[in-house]
Design a protein around this motif. Sequence first.
Motif, PDB file in Angstrom:
ATOM      1  N   GLY A 415      -8.008   2.138   9.557  1.00 43.32           N
ATOM      2  CA  GLY A 415      -7.686   2.349  10.966  1.00 43.32           C
ATOM      3  C   GLY A 415      -8.193   1.225  11.829  1.00 43.32           C
ATOM      4  N   ALA A 416      -7.654   1.163  13.022  1.00 46.39           N
ATOM      5  CA  ALA A 416      -8.019   0.106  13.960  1.00 46.39           C
ATOM      6  C   ALA A 416      -8.864   0.688  15.071  1.00 46.39           C
ATOM      7  CB  ALA A 416      -6.776  -0.556  14.534  1.00 46.39           C
ATOM      8  N   ASP A 417      -9.831  -0.101  15.533  1.00 41.67           N
ATOM      9  CA  ASP A 417     -10.657   0.283  16.669  1.00 41.67           C
ATOM     10  C   ASP A 417      -9.856   0.172  17.958  1.00 41.67           C
ATOM     11  OD1 ASP A 417     -12.737   0.767  15.013  1.00 41.67           O
ATOM     12  OD2 ASP A 417     -13.656  -1.216  15.275  1.00 41.67           O
ATOM     13  N   PRO A 418     -10.369   0.666  19.059  1.00 45.03           N
ATOM     14  CA  PRO A 418      -9.686   0.477  20.346  1.00 45.03           C
ATOM     15  C   PRO A 418      -9.477  -1.001  20.609  1.00 45.03           C
ATOM     16  CG  PRO A 418     -11.424   2.095  20.552  1.00 45.03           C
ATOM     17  CD  PRO A 418     -11.582   1.517  19.180  1.00 45.03           C
ATOM     18  N   PRO A 419      -8.446  -1.337  21.385  1.00 46.19           N
ATOM     19  CA  PRO A 419      -8.120  -2.761  21.599  1.00 46.19           C
ATOM     20  C   PRO A 419      -9.278  -3.511  22.238  1.00 46.19           C
ATOM     21  CG  PRO A 419      -6.343  -1.348  22.347  1.00 46.19           C
ATOM     22  CD  PRO A 419      -7.491  -0.445  22.043  1.00 46.19           C
ATOM     23  N   LEU A 420      -9.457  -4.736  21.760  1.00 51.92           N
ATOM     24  CA  LEU A 420     -10.420  -5.621  22.392  1.00 51.92           C
ATOM     25  C   LEU A 420      -9.884  -6.143  23.718  1.00 51.92           C
ATOM     26  CD1 LEU A 420     -11.515  -7.652  19.246  1.00 51.92           C
ATOM     27  CD2 LEU A 420     -12.754  -5.782  20.339  1.00 51.92           C
ATOM     28  N   CYS A 421      -8.560  -6.343  23.797  1.00 50.80           N
ATOM     29  CA  CYS A 421      -7.919  -6.851  25.011  1.00 50.80           C
ATOM     30  C   CYS A 421      -6.552  -6.202  25.155  1.00 50.80           C
ATOM     31  CB  CYS A 421      -7.741  -8.371  24.961  1.00 50.80           C
ATOM     32  SG  CYS A 421      -9.285  -9.302  25.071  1.00 50.80           S
ATOM     33  N   ASN A 422      -6.183  -5.880  26.382  1.00 51.64           N
ATOM     34  CA  ASN A 422      -4.828  -5.439  26.734  1.00 51.64           C
ATOM     35  C   ASN A 422      -4.463  -6.214  27.997  1.00 51.64           C
ATOM     36  OD1 ASN A 422      -2.426  -4.229  27.291  1.00 51.64           O
ATOM     37  ND2 ASN A 422      -3.221  -2.137  27.391  1.00 51.64           N
ATOM     38  N   THR A 423      -3.679  -7.278  27.827  1.00 51.12           N
ATOM     39  CA  THR A 423      -3.478  -8.232  28.909  1.00 51.12           C
ATOM     40  C   THR A 423      -2.032  -8.709  28.949  1.00 51.12           C
ATOM     41  OG1 THR A 423      -4.172 -10.375  29.791  1.00 51.12           O
ATOM     42  CG2 THR A 423      -4.198 -10.132  27.419  1.00 51.12           C
ATOM     43  N   THR A 424      -1.645  -9.163  30.098  1.00 52.40           N
ATOM     44  CA  THR A 424      -0.341  -9.826  30.240  1.00 52.40           C
ATOM     45  C   THR A 424      -0.480 -11.342  30.209  1.00 52.40           C
ATOM     46  OG1 THR A 424      -0.546  -9.750  32.644  1.00 52.40           O
ATOM     47  CG2 THR A 424       0.595  -7.920  31.583  1.00 52.40           C
ATOM     48  N   GLU A 425      -1.715 -11.843  30.143  1.00 52.75           N
ATOM     49  CA  GLU A 425      -1.952 -13.279  30.058  1.00 52.75           C
ATOM     50  C   GLU A 425      -1.783 -13.746  28.619  1.00 52.75           C
ATOM     51  OE1 GLU A 425      -2.408 -15.065  32.697  1.00 52.75           O
ATOM     52  OE2 GLU A 425      -2.478 -13.340  34.043  1.00 52.75           O
ATOM     53  N   LEU A 426      -1.889 -15.044  28.436  1.00 47.53           N
ATOM     54  CA  LEU A 426      -1.755 -15.625  27.111  1.00 47.53           C
ATOM     55  C   LEU A 426      -3.099 -16.021  26.526  1.00 47.53           C
ATOM     56  CD1 LEU A 426       1.400 -17.858  27.679  1.00 47.53           C
ATOM     57  CD2 LEU A 426       1.276 -15.634  26.566  1.00 47.53           C
ATOM     58  N   ASN A 427      -4.173 -15.396  26.980  1.00 37.80           N
ATOM     59  CA  ASN A 427      -5.492 -15.635  26.407  1.00 37.80           C
ATOM     60  C   ASN A 427      -6.347 -14.414  26.656  1.00 37.80           C
ATOM     61  OD1 ASN A 427      -7.491 -16.284  28.870  1.00 37.80           O
ATOM     62  ND2 ASN A 427      -5.461 -17.099  29.322  1.00 37.80           N
ATOM     63  N   CYS A 428      -7.399 -14.333  25.886  1.00 34.64           N
ATOM     64  CA  CYS A 428      -8.292 -13.165  25.968  1.00 34.64           C
ATOM     65  C   CYS A 428      -9.661 -13.575  25.473  1.00 34.64           C
ATOM     66  CB  CYS A 428      -7.718 -12.031  25.124  1.00 34.64           C
ATOM     67  SG  CYS A 428      -8.789 -10.565  25.068  1.00 34.64           S
ATOM     68  N   THR A 429     -10.706 -13.092  26.130  1.00 34.95           N
ATOM     69  CA  THR A 429     -12.086 -13.377  25.744  1.00 34.95           C
ATOM     70  C   THR A 429     -12.768 -12.064  25.388  1.00 34.95           C
ATOM     71  OG1 THR A 429     -12.151 -15.275  27.251  1.00 34.95           O
ATOM     72  CG2 THR A 429     -14.258 -14.407  26.472  1.00 34.95           C
ATOM     73  N   PHE A 430     -13.442 -12.031  24.241  1.00 40.24           N
ATOM     74  CA  PHE A 430     -14.109 -10.809  23.776  1.00 40.24           C
ATOM     75  C   PHE A 430     -15.272 -11.224  22.892  1.00 40.24           C
ATOM     76  CE2 PHE A 430     -10.400 -11.843  21.257  1.00 40.24           C
ATOM     77  CZ  PHE A 430     -10.903 -11.949  19.966  1.00 40.24           C
ATOM     78  N   GLN A 431     -16.079 -10.228  22.519  1.00 46.60           N
ATOM     79  CA  GLN A 431     -17.248 -10.452  21.679  1.00 46.60           C
ATOM     80  C   GLN A 431     -17.076  -9.703  20.373  1.00 46.60           C
ATOM     81  OE1 GLN A 431     -20.773  -9.373  23.834  1.00 46.60           O
ATOM     82  NE2 GLN A 431     -20.459 -10.929  25.439  1.00 46.60           N
ATOM     83  N   LEU A 432     -17.568 -10.332  19.303  1.00 46.82           N
ATOM     84  CA  LEU A 432     -17.469  -9.761  17.964  1.00 46.82           C
ATOM     85  C   LEU A 432     -18.791  -9.931  17.235  1.00 46.82           C
ATOM     86  CD1 LEU A 432     -13.985 -11.014  16.666  1.00 46.82           C
ATOM     87  CD2 LEU A 432     -14.601  -8.707  17.355  1.00 46.82           C
ATOM     88  N   PRO A 433     -19.013  -9.122  16.233  1.00 47.37           N
ATOM     89  CA  PRO A 433     -20.187  -9.357  15.362  1.00 47.37           C
ATOM     90  C   PRO A 433     -20.017 -10.669  14.599  1.00 47.37           C
ATOM     91  CG  PRO A 433     -19.375  -7.119  15.113  1.00 47.37           C
ATOM     92  CD  PRO A 433     -18.356  -7.850  15.918  1.00 47.37           C
ATOM     93  N   SER A 434     -21.105 -11.211  14.198  1.00 50.21           N
ATOM     94  CA  SER A 434     -21.067 -12.500  13.517  1.00 50.21           C
ATOM     95  C   SER A 434     -20.339 -12.416  12.195  1.00 50.21           C
ATOM     96  CB  SER A 434     -22.490 -13.029  13.294  1.00 50.21           C
ATOM     97  OG  SER A 434     -23.146 -13.215  14.528  1.00 50.21           O
ATOM     98  N   GLU A 435     -20.325 -11.254  11.561  1.00 44.53           N
ATOM     99  CA  GLU A 435     -19.673 -11.143  10.266  1.00 44.53           C
ATOM    100  C   GLU A 435     -18.164 -10.941  10.372  1.00 44.53           C
ATOM    101  OE1 GLU A 435     -21.295  -7.089  11.468  1.00 44.53           O
ATOM    102  OE2 GLU A 435     -21.990  -9.186  11.409  1.00 44.53           O
ATOM    103  N   ALA A 436     -17.604 -10.820  11.592  1.00 42.75           N
ATOM    104  CA  ALA A 436     -16.164 -10.612  11.752  1.00 42.75           C
ATOM    105  C   ALA A 436     -15.417 -11.858  11.311  1.00 42.75           C
ATOM    106  CB  ALA A 436     -15.836 -10.278  13.194  1.00 42.75           C
ATOM    107  N   ARG A 437     -14.334 -11.651  10.581  1.00 37.50           N
ATOM    108  CA  ARG A 437     -13.546 -12.749  10.044  1.00 37.50           C
ATOM    109  C   ARG A 437     -12.119 -12.813  10.585  1.00 37.50           C
ATOM    110  NH1 ARG A 437     -17.664 -14.298   9.521  1.00 37.50           N
ATOM    111  NH2 ARG A 437     -18.851 -14.862   7.655  1.00 37.50           N
ATOM    112  N   GLY A 438     -11.739 -11.908  11.531  1.00 40.82           N
ATOM    113  CA  GLY A 438     -10.396 -11.977  12.058  1.00 40.82           C
ATOM    114  C   GLY A 438     -10.099 -10.824  12.994  1.00 40.82           C
ATOM    115  N   VAL A 439      -8.994 -10.954  13.725  1.00 42.78           N
ATOM    116  CA  VAL A 439      -8.499  -9.922  14.622  1.00 42.78           C
ATOM    117  C   VAL A 439      -6.980  -9.827  14.435  1.00 42.78           C
ATOM    118  CG1 VAL A 439     -10.329 -10.169  16.352  1.00 42.78           C
ATOM    119  CG2 VAL A 439      -8.273 -11.588  16.494  1.00 42.78           C
ATOM    120  N   VAL A 440      -6.370  -8.859  15.155  1.00 46.87           N
ATOM    121  CA  VAL A 440      -4.929  -8.632  15.078  1.00 46.87           C
ATOM    122  C   VAL A 440      -4.359  -8.728  16.486  1.00 46.87           C
ATOM    123  CG1 VAL A 440      -3.114  -7.012  14.472  1.00 46.87           C
ATOM    124  CG2 VAL A 440      -5.139  -7.213  13.022  1.00 46.87           C
TER     125      VAL A 440
END
Length: 871
Positions: A415-440
């Motif tokens: 399963g997927a966690d709640p969205p890190l970003c929901n935007t109409t722009e073409l960029n997004c800034t968020f924070q992740l744990p150091s062990e994270a290797r990717g997003v969707v």
Amino acid sequence: MVGLGTCSLAEAALIILLLPRSLEECGHISLSAPIVRLGDPITASCVISQNCSHLGPEPQILWKLEAELQPGGRQQHLPNGTQLSTITLPHLNYSQALLSCCLRWGNSLQILDQAKLQAGYPPATPHNVSCLMNLTTNSLICQWEPGPDTHLPTNFTLKSFKSRGNCQTQEDSIPDCVPEDGQSHCSIPRKHLQLYQNLGIWVEAKNALGTSVSQKLCLVPMDVVKLEPPTLWALEPSPEVPPLQPGCLRLRWETWKPSLHIEQKCELRHQPQLGEASWDLVGALPSRTLRYELCGLLPSTAYTLQMRCTRWRLPGHWSDWSPSLELITTQRAPIVRLDTWWRQRQLGPRTVDVQLFWKVMPSEGHPSTPDRPCELGLRTPTGLGGLDAFPMPLEKDSGQIQGYLVSWRHSDQTGADPPLCNTTELNCTFQLPSEARGVVLEAYNTAGTSRPTPVVFLESRGPPLARLHTVARDPHSIWVGWEPPSPQPRGYVIEWGLAPPSPSSSQKAWRMEHNGSIAGTLLQENIRPFQLYEITVTPLYQDTKGPSQHIYAYSQEMAPSHGPELHLRHIGKTWAQLEWVPEAPELGKSPLTHYTIFWNNAQDQSFSTVLNASSHSFVLRGLEPASLYHVYLMAASQAWTINSTSLTLMTLALEESELHILLGLLGLLVLFICLCGAAQLCCRPRKNALWPSVPDPAHSSLGSWVPTIMAEDTFQLPSLRDPGMPPITKITVLEEEEKKPGPWESNDSSGTCSLPTLVQAYVLQGDPRVPSTQSQSQSGTSDQVLYVQVLGSPTDPGPGHYLRCDSTQPLLGGLTPSPKSYENLWFQTSPLGTPEPLVPNPEDDCIFGPLLDFPLLQGLQVSGVEGLGGF
């Protein structure tokens, strides 16, 4: 005219005013034809009646066409007393013109009569006759094409009749239809028609030159019916109707009420409002349903729709297209490919701050995939990476994107966690744990979401680029090139933005190249002229990326704002040292490539030299002392040049001591040149045309002691073979000892005077080659004659002495009229003008006297035997 003499002045003036009006009633013009074909001839005649008694017996009649006099009029006097003038115009080239019959009245022409001429062509045959049955006006409307202009009033008439069969026979006539002036159509009312009976119809054209008739048209009024277009409406959604599929439209229409009883067929055409797309036609729509669902269109796209109808299974004409209806198709979930890139920075031991940005790949002719780069606000990264791991093909109807979702999926859960970003722009800034290797990343709209795009955070373990270089093509583009590393990458990420310390240096554009074999690309987005850009290229591999390479480049360079300031450091009498401080490099300014120094003196002589850009001083040499110079410095780059400040300087003057030294050296140089010239003249005896060359007897051979013979004093010596040669002259040179000389004694038994001891005699013989001009003595003796004896001592400072020995021959063979200063004293001119020789003392054999002004002997140095070796 005779009665004018008996009238008062007022009555005479009134008669004169009335005469022209009475002349207008005297003449009349007759034409052969009032209207002719354009270019044909026409004949006119003018008759002056005999009632005009106030005219002369032979009046002169003239013709005018418009304002031009026409020659060729023939005038004659008829028996009934009238005057007749006839003229023929061979070519009438005016469509309308006035012909005037005139009479010469004094100095002007009086018009007797005028006629209007017209010319043109017969009417052309009307063609393209067609008729339509209009149910709105309930009339048959026919139209035609009249043909070319005839230049004459032409009348058109629409003629028709009722007939059975093929319009071969006429049954009932129908009243003619005359159109309005200038119109080429006419209507036959319904009351004159039988809707299902044949009509014969034609058009007749008529003017003054002829009549023409069109071909007959045979028709049935109901077969040429033209319906009115229907009215389109959008079909409102209802619960009973299922929802529309993406790319579909529903519409309905209403037919024209008078045609409800007529069976019809209709056509629908549609066109997207994007760009300049053509119309697509959908035909044979059923007319009874009055509704239709149109599919296969682009989703989320506005369309323009129009419809037209005609009779079905029976002849008829298509109606006009209906007014436009605009509808928007339903949406579908986005089908797009997203290129992604990311930056991150470490916030803590277990948290990273990630800036993810993306762009939709260009799609031709669709608004949901904008073909534009995006500028993103980025933070200073500590690492770079990212690649669209699974690029998907981009479909034309990708659907309108309303927003983007970024979510993080743990590796140990589905399963997927709640969205890190929901935007109409073409960029997004968020924070992740150091062990994270990717997003969707996903794009969505009201119809759904697109296929997920995984973003993998790649590590920088690949090989770097070999070399990076740039070239500014124009003010709005930069070419960036590189050498592909080995192994070949899958693609490249190119980033560019204004270089620090620009305020907008954090905003950068980027592009992903999926072809790993390319070695460069042209950057054209967000490039402004005269700016310094920082360009970064990162190679992308299968599971990793290479280190980023940076380079700085100008899009276009401006000229430096000002050149360096020129200063004088040192100056001398013939040199001057200049210096300047190079300007610091400026952003957007061209770096200097070289300097050029110009200087000119007070005489406007210009000099220049070119220095490289690393120079900051220069010494001007070869200047003149105490002179004024103007100096300029020009700084140049690859595309611009700029002048610096100018400098005026004065070289130092020479000091007085230096001037004296210089003048002394100059004097010594002149003296040395004079001495060298004198030495050359002495070493090289030359003949002189003014005076004889007298060598020094003490330092030259006696044989060369022969004076140069002037042309005016030329004399010749006899040849040696001549038996009458005169005696040879003998010169005796005496040398004394250093002691005081004793008394002279004469020991010479041959007639010479007594000489002291240690005296050597030298005999100089004359040149036997020079013939003598003197008359020789008759004796012809060959004895030697002592000419002179010279006495002297090299140590005696007093003048030398010479003596004349007992020779009775003259000194030069003959006395000159004016003796020279070097001749003997006894050969002086007497008061009577004859030479008188001095008488010698009878007690002495020789005459002793002082050495007077005898130049040949004054320069003679007497030396010993060893001093005469040169003779």
